[in-house]
Design an enzyme around this catalytic site. Structure first.
Site, PDB file in Angstrom:
ATOM      1  N   GLN A 116     -35.429   0.920  19.744  1.00  0.00           N
ATOM      2  CA  GLN A 116     -35.777  -0.459  20.017  1.00  0.00           C
ATOM      3  C   GLN A 116     -36.282  -1.314  18.716  1.00  0.00           C
ATOM      4  O   GLN A 116     -36.328  -2.760  19.017  1.00  0.00           O
ATOM      5  CB  GLN A 116     -36.469  -0.674  21.386  1.00  0.00           C
ATOM      6  CG  GLN A 116     -35.725  -0.135  22.442  1.00  0.00           C
ATOM      7  CD  GLN A 116     -36.880  -0.351  23.753  1.00  0.00           C
ATOM      8  OE1 GLN A 116     -37.087   0.554  24.439  1.00  0.00           O
ATOM      9  NE2 GLN A 116     -37.302  -1.562  24.116  1.00  0.00           N
ATOM     10  N   ARG A 171     -40.450  -2.617  30.645  1.00  0.00           N
ATOM     11  CA  ARG A 171     -39.703  -3.778  31.013  1.00  0.00           C
ATOM     12  C   ARG A 171     -41.018  -4.926  31.159  1.00  0.00           C
ATOM     13  O   ARG A 171     -41.024  -5.177  32.315  1.00  0.00           O
ATOM     14  CB  ARG A 171     -38.794  -3.792  32.294  1.00  0.00           C
ATOM     15  CG  ARG A 171     -37.486  -4.667  32.177  1.00  0.00           C
ATOM     16  CD  ARG A 171     -36.475  -4.407  33.183  1.00  0.00           C
ATOM     17  NE  ARG A 171     -35.708  -5.444  32.853  1.00  0.00           N
ATOM     18  CZ  ARG A 171     -34.528  -5.513  33.415  1.00  0.00           C
ATOM     19  NH1 ARG A 171     -34.099  -4.533  34.050  1.00  0.00           N
ATOM     20  NH2 ARG A 171     -33.685  -6.517  33.246  1.00  0.00           N
ATOM     21  N   CYS A 172     -42.024  -5.029  30.279  1.00  0.00           N
ATOM     22  CA  CYS A 172     -43.130  -5.663  30.677  1.00  0.00           C
ATOM     23  C   CYS A 172     -43.922  -5.843  29.211  1.00  0.00           C
ATOM     24  O   CYS A 172     -43.548  -4.926  28.446  1.00  0.00           O
ATOM     25  CB  CYS A 172     -43.757  -4.684  31.583  1.00  0.00           C
ATOM     26  SG  CYS A 172     -45.653  -5.403  31.366  1.00  0.00           S
ATOM     27  N   GLU A 212     -37.864  -9.529  31.304  1.00  0.00           N
ATOM     28  CA  GLU A 212     -38.829  -8.825  31.969  1.00  0.00           C
ATOM     29  C   GLU A 212     -39.248  -9.467  33.415  1.00  0.00           C
ATOM     30  O   GLU A 212     -40.011  -8.920  33.924  1.00  0.00           O
ATOM     31  CB  GLU A 212     -39.952  -8.472  31.103  1.00  0.00           C
ATOM     32  CG  GLU A 212     -39.250  -7.227  29.943  1.00  0.00           C
ATOM     33  CD  GLU A 212     -39.940  -7.228  28.658  1.00  0.00           C
ATOM     34  OE1 GLU A 212     -40.069  -6.109  28.090  1.00  0.00           O
ATOM     35  OE2 GLU A 212     -41.064  -8.000  28.661  1.00  0.00           O
TER      36      GLU A 212
END
Lengths: 291, 789, 158
Positions: free
Chosen positions: B226, B373-374, B743
């Site tokens: 990523q 996802r945060c 997110e």
């Protein structure tokens, strides 16, 4: 994940398969749907030396009605049962269980007989078979045996087959106009094993009393558990809320659940109690033709 | 606040606000995506890793002779061999060190012990079974509470100066002011809850193909990354390779969700093996390896207290955290913040004082602490405050919606300085909640809840009105491993008016190839379909910190808008030259400059682009391109209100969602279709964590949750159906007013689900159930039965 | 062992070890990498292919078992240079994000619509329940499949 190496044979007929199984003895395994066996091999929890693949023996794929029972061949997939009109009309308990076995893709490949032979106490089919009083047909090169399901299920992942023997057919009593059953499964998601499963089957006599009761449980004992005490208690009785509550009590008392990530034993007993009651009511409604 | 953003470009041009279809989809729907495991290189070898079967133990001996003798096995790599090259340990993203291959002890089940390099992955796996390791087993520590007990076995005995199992301590806010607020309180409401260990579990696991050219020493490393640029720099530092000789290529990524931010031991071993053997080496995690060893998230034990007045105002918040870090402190988070951005835990509410104390402990579990996802522990923060707020409302005898309305930060208070130091950029919390209440018919559900249910089921209504903080940096405050959290965009307009946009971020499914092209379309009037977006190749993209923590749109999106505007200014001068007019006399409309008052007299951006290479003024540099590094002045603060209605079966403890509405405000939406897709996915992740998805351990430290039979992720059948709404409160400091949304729903929604279940059970005396709210936990809470785990 | 298998209408003959999983055979030996691997336990459906038209998980079959059978993979969905209605609908309705589950989802959908041309939302969700998506939350996948069904009806009428 990669399975270990093995020898592979793909017979074209049952006789050929039985010859091969006789040759490889207890080193061999039948490969039917493979939906439990292959994952176990990939995780290296199973390492059979020989696999005898029966998938090309199309004569083993059938659902037939014969003399008051349904005959399910060794290559009959779960999805065949889901779709089968014969099962839909003739075995409400199987029809109710089939859609909840594994997931739709696994059902396209996995077989009923394979699942029965696997004797995983978290498997759904053996509870259904116990509640129905089904029989297992086993064959080897030397002959055929018909084994009551209660004798076939020996222990945790252990069946009554001898080396060289394979399951060729299941014989399931057909519902008559006064019988019916169902399977209730608590699972956390599709594809999960049951936290608790309850198979219930009732045959009423002409006066509306319970002639025969079948009750068996999934995932709450080292084997799929037939609740014989409750079956005997209900036989000959007038069906009622109280009777079913008592049967549910017996089931909750008889089962031997383990505490694990699916919940403490006490919880599983509570679910057995609730689902047994619900399943018996549903079975009764089906037997009475109300649903 | 407005309710929607009106596009200013035609649909086919695809500027901001258009739900144009995704450019990347054509390859994916034809099976032509190119993911890491699809890469085959000539002579490529395969790696498999031997992992520890136990949670804690000293390695006495490793015997790899049988494995080494197997046909097809090229090498067996052990920690000792790596130690000879100073590669047995590597730095983590939180300043700790982590074993690459264990040399002294194993510290969690699944830890990397040795690696086999073979000609075929099947053989590599066979050979792993032929390596024999003797361990002296040590007691396993399976909770942070246990880790901090007097006399607990020291997990990090190799670490100089480490005398206990404390990984870090940290605090934020004002302790004294908070104590004062609590002294004035009429009522204090407390909550103790565990946000359980979870895992992003993208459908594609992590992997690497390391290809070190023995002739040139150049390393091409294909990586599920990523953050390819940051990874290149870290590889250079860890492996001591010259950075110009490292090229990281991050191909199509099958989901990341934070799992693909850290550098994992497998990457390092495969690269070292390729370097030593001189052939490409591929390693792709199995799902079990993914779940037991790389990238866990959450695992916060939280205690919260709210100080309240009798009439329902919040005066202050006290929070203390004990985090379970596993064996190595490896959180992917900004350096200065030891518990991520957890101190956003004052949420959407206006009160004067807050204090957060955090401590992390080493345990015999896998390291990770990724921002699943945060945006760095924001979901833990949001969960704590939203659960507390609901319980506070009930304790005060107030409706939880009314209580929220009374305590929300008011629109006129923005920019709002929070008691822990964040400056919220914009918001309108009342409108979002009001809209959600209307959409779901909140009052109607409250009425239905009071009516007796024919089957004895219980109805519950849960709200979460979250505020997120996303889009790090600015560079003054935020860095990871010293790298400032900026991002960049390089834009080149070709002579024919088509363009290529190169970014330092990396999509994992978010739709960058479309969304970022839309920003260019908006700013330059070049149709989005004419703009190629390139990411993931460090040799061919400008530097950036990568895609996580919802930062691509806030940072790289801003960089794209700024560089496009710079190019538009040059285009204006080119247009002036072509039109023989003064630049100041030109007016812009999407795709075209024209002379003010003479709309017919103009040139298109395509004509201007052609001139940039064919007909430019003598005093002007040729070409039409630029690069911009964007350093955000502030983070962005997306928010929203979610309302869930559930039905609980008290007999078996199951619950299902009857209705759910999600009103999100992420500022200006570039592509509403993609934004809604992100929200729907996030709501599902939130549901998963609230309902079923977690990793736990038995008392010996065995991981339960090591495959998809035990680590439950919802299918289409279990997933609720959602209804979405929006409000639009632009970010005042972002060039296009966007805030980041990937997110929000995962951060905000877990509390809504749990609040709904607790709402259903409140009258039965149930005050809390930790996630996942599994049926047996509901049953246990209703029947007063202690259930563990 | 020698295996002869027809994939997307093309016959392939290859030598393979019995233990080789069908998914590895398809991906590595045939180079058809649109079929993916997402788990070890027959749970995720990323490896879904059609075996004689029926969706199965190719990670839970040996390649030798496909001998003499017909397979369809995602690469075979496009016909005569045209995207299939299911493929087109996945793009139109944003039924994919990272794309990793997408081939499996589309193959299940293709088989479903072959058997049930007008499925309800519940029927679609039930059919998909052996396949995991981590990105989309499924809503747009369901929408895409129902839309593809409608398109196919129009095609039949036209």
């Amino acid at each position: 994940m990669y399975p270990p190496a093995f020898d592979y044979a793909v017979p074209r007929s049952l006789d050929e398969a039985l010859d091969l199984l006789a040759e490889v003895g207890d080193e061999g395994r039948v490969l039917a749907g493979g939906q439990s066996l292959i994952p176990m091999m990939k995780l290296r929890l199973a390492a059979p030396a020989h696999l005898v693949d029966i998938n090309e023996i199309s004569e083993l794929s059938y659902i037939r009605e014969v003399n008051g029972h349904l005959a399910i061949g060794a290559l009959t997939r779960h999805a065949d049962v889901v779709r089968s009109e014969i099962v839909g009309a003739g075995c409400s308990t199987m029809a109710s269980a089939a859609p909840w076995v594994a997931d739709p893709l696994v059902r396209n490949r996995g077989t009923v007989c394979g699942s029965v032979a696997h004797c995983d106490p978290e498997g759904d089919w053996n509870s259904v078979m116990l509640a129905l009083g089904a029989e297992v047909v086993a064959r080897s090169r030397t002959g055929e045996r018909v084994i009551p399901i209660s004798d076939f299920v020996v222990d945790f992942f252990t069946n009554a087959l001898e080396p060289g023997e394979m399951v060729t057919e299941l014989r399931v009593p057909r519902d008559d106009e006064r019988s019916g059953g169902c399977y209730l499964k608590l699972e956390r998601k599709i594809g999960d094993y049951a936290t608790v499963g309850v198979a219930a089957h009732l045959r009423l006599d002409e006066r509306g009393r319970i002639g025969r009761a079948g009750l068996a449980l999934t995932s709450v004992a080292p084997v799929n558990l037939e609740v014989e005490e409750a079956e005997r208690m209900m036989a000959g009785q007038e069906p009622s809320e109280e009777l079913f509550a008592e049967a549910a009590e017996i089931a909750a008392r008889t089962c031997q659940p383990q505490s694990d990530v699916r919940g403490p034993a006490e919880y599983k007993r509570a679910v057995v109690r609730a689902y047994t009651r619900r399943a018996l009511h549903q079975a009764l409604a089906t037997a009475r033709g109300e649903r | 606040m407005t309710t929607t953003h009106q596009p200013t470009t035609p649909f086919d041009m695809g500027g901001i606000g258009h739900s144009v279809r995704r450019k990347e989809d054509d390859r994916f729907i034809q099976g032509a995506g190119r993911y890491l495991d699809d890469i085959q290189l000539p002579g490529m070898l395969h790696m498999a890793i031997l992992r520890s079967p136990i949670a804690h133990g000293r390695i006495l001996s490793i015997d790899a002779s049988e494995a080494e003798a197997m046909d097809g096995v090229v090498a067996v790599v052990t920690g000792e061999m790596l130690a000879a090259h100073d590669l047995a340990w590597m730095p983590t993203l939180s300043g700790d060190t982590q074993a690459v291959l264990a040399t002294d002890k194993v510290r969690y089940q699944g830890q990397e012990v040795a690696a086999v390099i073979a000609t075929d992955p099947y053989i590599a796996r066979d050979a792993v079974s032929a390596i024999f390791v003797d361990y002296e087993e040590l007691p396993a520590i399976t909770s942070p509470q246990q880790a901090l007990e007097e006399g607990a076995v020291l997990i990090r005995d190799e670490k100089e100066g480490q005398t206990d199992n404390v990984a870090y301590t940290w605090e934020a806010g004002d302790r004294e002011a908070t104590d004062e607020a609590f002294a004035k309180a009429d009522l204090v409401v407390t909550l103790d809850t565990h946000y359980p260990r979870s895992h992003p579990a993208p459908l594609e696991t992590c992997g690497v193909v390391a290809d070190v050219d023995p002739a040139t020493g150049e390393a091409t490393i294909y990586l599920t990354s990523q953050a390819p640029h940051a990874h290149r720099t870290l590889f250079a530092i860890v492996a001591g390779l010259p950075e110009e000789k490292i090229r990281i290529i991050s191909p199509d990524i099958g989901g990341g969700f934070g799992n693909k931010v850290p550098i994992y031991p497998g990457y390092v071993v495969a690269t070292a093996a390729s370097l030593l053997i001189g052939k490409p080496v591929k390693w792709v995690e199995s799902r079990s390896e993914n779940l037991i060893s790389t990238g866990f998230a959450r695992d916060f034990h939280m205690h919260g207290e709210l100080a309240l007045t009798a009439d329902g105002k919040i005066l202050g918040l006290r929070a203390s955290i004990l985090s379970d870090q596993g064996a190595f402190y490896a959180d992917a988070q900004p350096t200065r913040f030891r518990a991520g951005l957890f101190h956003i835990c004052t949420g959407s509410y206006d009160f004067g004082a807050a204090h957060v104390a955090a401590k992390g402990a080493f345990t015999n579990k896998a390291p990770g602490g990724v921002a699943y996802r945060c945006s760095f522990r924001v979901t833990e923060a949001s969960y704590l405050i939203e659960r507390l707020v609901q319980n506070a409302a009930y304790e005060l005898g107030m409706d939880p919606a009314e209580f929220r309305m009374k305590n929300f930060i008011r629109p006129e208070q923005f920019p709002y300085l929070s008691p822990t130091g964040f400056v919220y950029d914009s918001g309108d919390y009342h409108t979002a909640l009001r809209k959600a209440m209307e959409m779901i018919d909140y009052e109607g559900w409250r009425r239905r809840q009071r009516e007796p249910h024919p089957e004895g089921k219980l109805i519950g209504i849960g709200i979460a009105s979250f505020t997120e903080v996303v889009g790090a940096g600015n560079s003054r405050t935020y860095d990871i491993a010293g790298l400032k959290m900026i991002d960049s965009a390089e834009l080149r307009i070709h002579p024919t008016g088509k363009a290529i946009l190169k970014l330092g971020v990396k999509s994992q499914g978010q739709g960058h190839e479309t969304t970022f092209a839309q920003i260019v379309a908006e700013e330059l009037g070049i149709p989005f379909s004419d703009v190629k977006v390139q990411e993931g190749d460090t040799d061919n993209t400008p530097y950036g910190l990568g895609t996580y923590a919802s930062r691509s749109t806030p940072v790289a999106g801003a960089a794209t808008a700024v560089v496009a505007r710079q190019i538009r200014e040059k285009a204006r001068r080119l247009a002036a030259h072509l039109l023989e007019a003064s630049p100041d006399d030109l007016e812009w409309e999407p795709g075209r400059f024209f002379v003010k008052g003479v709309p017919d007299k103009g040139v298109t951006i395509q004509e201007i682009a052609f001139a940039a290479y064919t007909d430019f003024p003598e005093d002007m540099e040729a070409g039409l391109e630029g690069v911009h590094y964007y350093d955000p002045p502030n983070m962005t603060y997306p928010f929203g209100s979610y309302i869930v209605v559930v039905e609980v079966d008290p007999e078996d403890g199951t619950w299902k969602v009857l209705d759910m509405v999600a009103v999100d405000d992420c500022g200006v939406r570039i592509n509403p279709m993609i934004v809604e897709g992100q929200i729907t996915g996030g709501l599902t992740e939130g549901f998963a964590k609230a309902n079923m998805q977690w990793i736990t351990f038995d008392e010996n430290g065995n991981c339960i949750g090591s495959n998809f039979l035990d680590y439950l992720v919802p299918t289409a059948w279990e997933t609720p159906r959602f209804r979405l709404g929006e409000t639009v409160t632009p970010s005042p400091h972002h060039p296009i007013g966007a805030k980041g949304v990937g997110e929000s729903a995962t951060v905000g929604s877990p509390a809504a689900y749990v609040n709904a279940v607790i709402d259903a059970l409140w009258s039965k005396g149930v005050r809390n159930i930790d996630m996942p709210v599994l049926p047996h936990r509901v049953w246990g809470a209703l029947n007063g039965v202690e259930v563990a785990p | 062992m020698e295996v002869t298998v027809t994939v997307n209408g093309v016959e392939y003959r290859r030598e393979t070890e019995p233990r080789r999983l069908l998914v590895d055979f398809i991906r590595t030996d045939l180079g058809l990498t649109g079929t993916h691997i997402g788990c070890d336990t027959t749970s995720c459906g990323a490896c879904t292919v059609l075996l004689d038209g029926v969706p199965v998980k190719s990670c839970t079959m040996f390649a030798v078992q496909a001998n003499g059978h017909e397979l369809t993979t995602v690469e075979g969905l496009r016909r005569d240079g045209e995207l299939s209605p299911v493929q087109a609908a996945f793009k139109e309705h944003h039924g994919l994000q990272c794309g990793f589950c997408t081939p499996g989802m589309m193959l299940v959908a293709t088989a479903l619509l072959g058997a049930n041309p007008d499925p309800t939302e519940d029927e679609v969700r039930w059919a998909l329940s052996g396949n995991i998506c981590r990105c989309t939350g499924y809503a747009n996948i369901v929408k895409a499949i129902q839309s593809a069904a409608a398109t196919m009806h129009e095609g039949v009428r036209a």
